[in-house]
Scaffold this active site. Structure first.
Site, mmCIF file in Angstrom:
data_model
loop_
_atom_site.group_PDB
_atom_site.id
_atom_site.type_symbol
_atom_site.label_atom_id
_atom_site.label_comp_id
_atom_site.label_asym_id
_atom_site.label_seq_id
_atom_site.Cartn_x
_atom_site.Cartn_y
_atom_site.Cartn_z
ATOM 1 N N LYS A 54 -6.368 51.954 36.220
ATOM 2 C CA LYS A 54 -5.115 51.237 35.950
ATOM 3 C C LYS A 54 -5.371 49.740 35.876
ATOM 4 O O LYS A 54 -4.922 49.061 34.941
ATOM 5 C CB LYS A 54 -4.094 51.495 37.063
ATOM 6 C CG LYS A 54 -3.329 52.784 36.903
ATOM 7 C CD LYS A 54 -2.342 52.945 38.046
ATOM 8 C CE LYS A 54 -2.026 54.393 38.272
ATOM 9 N NZ LYS A 54 -1.322 54.688 39.491
ATOM 10 N N GLN A 98 0.208 53.658 45.201
ATOM 11 C CA GLN A 98 -0.514 54.900 44.884
ATOM 12 C C GLN A 98 -0.190 55.985 45.918
ATOM 13 O O GLN A 98 -0.283 55.747 47.126
ATOM 14 C CB GLN A 98 -2.020 54.606 44.838
ATOM 15 C CG GLN A 98 -2.876 55.773 44.451
ATOM 16 C CD GLN A 98 -2.599 56.276 43.031
ATOM 17 O OE1 GLN A 98 -2.373 55.504 42.114
ATOM 18 N NE2 GLN A 98 -2.596 57.588 42.868
ATOM 19 N N ASP A 121 6.630 52.819 38.292
ATOM 20 C CA ASP A 121 6.468 54.275 38.348
ATOM 21 C C ASP A 121 7.786 54.977 38.010
ATOM 22 O O ASP A 121 7.792 56.179 37.753
ATOM 23 C CB ASP A 121 6.023 54.709 39.759
ATOM 24 C CG ASP A 121 4.527 54.990 39.828
ATOM 25 O OD1 ASP A 121 3.948 55.334 38.772
ATOM 26 O OD2 ASP A 121 3.957 54.876 40.924
#
Ligand code: NAD
Length: 294
Positions: A54, A98, A121
């Protein structure tokens, strides 16, 4: 029939190039460089690999990447304090925590503490509600990437019968919402669905997001359907090694479907591309600018 293979890697690469161009224009015209903060707690090897890719994608798109690596015994209070700082930091447009988080931390509490405008997200209930009500929202990356892939085969999805197997908050439900917004007739199937095979056979568009290796067999697929395989499953391979397979029996799907995504190389690369897309979208929204065109 031999299905068209939807090359997620190539499509993601093209999308990333377009995002980089839009980011360069944003910097030139408005002096804004999108920034993504990625928070990793602990040292789960799979998460470390994912976070690294990422950060690389963000930097390659000309954006700023801020990595926060915290020890596995980090307290919930300390993590919440970091999120508060990132929420207030003007150079950070996207925050990504995460998952999974260690057991001493309440994941829902942490995700809900992220500013919805920075929630790249798309897991915050405010973004889920905005998506469901057709408002401008940050939408979970894997569903967005899955719909982009389907649209490479069927540029208009309107009126198509779409079946989504899986009803998780991060894939199945937002994917169904996106398909509804594309004017599909949507069925959400799940672990309690009766006659799953027959439900799947009705689908012009079949999305599998279950986490069961090769569960969807060739005779579950309507001839000519577009099949998007979201599943990522590690199974025993040759010589004591492991290999990745999806939720769809790829070999059988190739014989029946009109188009199918491989695993790996299908939805996976799109998820990363959509993380940077959401960072760009968050940066534009924070400055009161319209949606970027990519
Ligand atoms: P999850 O475990 O949260 O949800 C799985 C869903 O499948 C549930 O809603 C459940 O009802 C349904 N299900 C379980 N067994 C079933 C059965 N026998 N028949 C029908 N439905 C059944 O999983 P998730 O987080 O939504 O992820 C699903 C898959 O997608 C996993 O393999 C995951 O690794 C993968 N995934 C891939 C990406 C990517 O970037 N490609 C991103 C996220 C998740």
């Amino acid at each position: 029939m031999t299905a068209t293979i939807i090359d997620g890697k190539a499509i993601a690469q093209e999308l990333r190039g377009n995002i980089a161009k839009a980011a360069a224009q944003l910097a030139k015209e408005h002096g804004i460089v999108p920034g993504l903060a990625v928070v990793l707690v602990g040292n789960d090897p799979a998460s470390e690999v994912y976070v690294k890719s990422k950060s690389k994608a963000v930097t390659e798109a000309g954006m700023k990447s801020f990595d926060h690596k915290l020890p596995a015994d980090t307290s919930q209070a300390d993590l919440l304090k970091l999120i508060e700082q990132l929420n207030a930091d003007k150079s950070v447009h996207g925050i990504l925590v995460q998952l999974p988080l260690p057991s001493q931390i309440d994941s829902t509490l942490v995700l809900n503490s992220i500013d919805p405008g920075k929630d790249v997200d798309g897991f915050h209930p405010v973004n889920a509600g905005r998506l469901a009500t057709g408002q401008r929202a940050l939408v979970p990356c894997t569903p967005v990437g899955s719909v982009i892939l389907a649209k490479t085969i069927n540029p208009s999805l309107a009126g198509l019968d779409a079946v989504v197997i899986g009803r998780s908050n991060i894939v199945g439900k937002p994917l169904a919402q996106l398909l509804l917004a594309e004017n599909c007739t949507v069925t959400i199937a799940h672990s309690k669905t009766k006659d799953l095979k027959e439900v799947c056979r009705r689908a012009d568009l079949l999305f599998a997001a279950v986490g069961r290796p090769e569960m969807v067999r060739g005779d579950w697929i309507k001839p000519g359907a577009t099949v998007i395989d979201v599943g990522i499953n590690r199974v025993p391979g040759e010589g004591g090694k492991t290999r990745l397979v999806g939720d769809v029996n790829y070999k059988e799907a190739l014989e029946v479907a009109g188009a199918v995504t491989p695993v790996p190389g299908g939805v996976g690369p799109m998820t990363i591309a959509c993380v940077i897309l959401n960072t760009l979208r968050a940066a534009c929204a924070s400055a009161g600018l319209p949606e970027p065109k990519v």
